[in-house]
Design a protein around this motif. Sequence first.
Motif, short mmCIF file in Angstrom:
data_model
loop_
_atom_site.label_atom_id
_atom_site.label_comp_id
_atom_site.label_asym_id
_atom_site.label_seq_id
_atom_site.Cartn_x
_atom_site.Cartn_y
_atom_site.Cartn_z
N ARG A 200 0.81 -1.21 0.00
CA ARG A 200 0.00 0.00 0.00
C ARG A 200 0.85 1.27 0.00
O ARG A 200 0.57 2.21 -0.76
CB ARG A 200 -0.93 0.00 1.21
N ASP A 201 1.90 1.31 0.82
CA ASP A 201 2.72 2.53 0.88
C ASP A 201 3.44 2.77 -0.43
O ASP A 201 3.58 3.91 -0.89
CB ASP A 201 3.70 2.47 2.05
N GLU A 204 0.87 4.10 -2.96
CA GLU A 204 0.57 5.51 -2.71
C GLU A 204 1.69 6.41 -3.22
O GLU A 204 1.43 7.50 -3.74
CB GLU A 204 0.35 5.73 -1.22
N GLN A 205 2.92 5.94 -3.07
CA GLN A 205 4.07 6.70 -3.56
C GLN A 205 4.02 6.82 -5.09
O GLN A 205 4.27 7.89 -5.65
CB GLN A 205 5.37 6.03 -3.12
#
Length: 249
Positions: A200-201, A204-205
């Motif tokens: 997820r991170d 998002e990036q």
Amino acid sequence: MDNLLVGKTAIVTGAARGIGAAIAGCFAQEGANVVLNSRSDSTALKETIAAIEANGGKAVASVGDVGDARYVPSLVATALERFGTLDILVNNAGVIKDRPLAFLKESEWDEVMNVNLKGAYLCSKAAIRPMLQKRAGRIINIASITALSGRPGQTNYGAAKAGLIGFTKSLAREAASHNVLVNAAVVGLIDTRMTRQIPRDTLEQICGMVPLGRIGTPRDVANVCLFLASELSSYVTGTTINVSGGGYI
């Protein structure tokens, strides 16, 4: 439904799920008869066809590897035998085998080239003959922004998709005099089973680098393909339409 494809027959490769399934569903909604190709007779393929039929569309499956010259003629024959015509081909089937070049196996290079690039060649060669005979048709190739910007670990994939763009431009010149239009949709980050595996991170990036600030949907790609498949694009050939939310400008 605007009935943009009534009376047309389309082949969509790699259509069991994701982008291919969305394209097939979109075309069927607009009145096309659709032949869905997949490498296996999977549950996903059956569910996609069932969903199209439930919405009043006409669809049939053709199971096989588009990189296999022995199979591809039967794919085109299915369209002609079941529906009497072939008007649209979408070369969507693809695989990835990501690995840094220093560790990339020759078999991984070959498989990506075989499906992503040779598959488009084989399918286009088989499909274009009836199109040339009736002096009408559409071929749409699904490429990737990896072909334009590069991505670590994807030398094989990037090379195959870059080759597909070159293939698109040259075939467009060959076929234009017979009113067969050939274009490519250059796809960025799309919400598919593959991208859902990205942490997820990290996702998002990546989305933060996309000017529109979001991940694309398979329907976003399908809508562009609908434009290219219909008479709305009757003066468009040899082009690449970037479907990336501005991810490559």
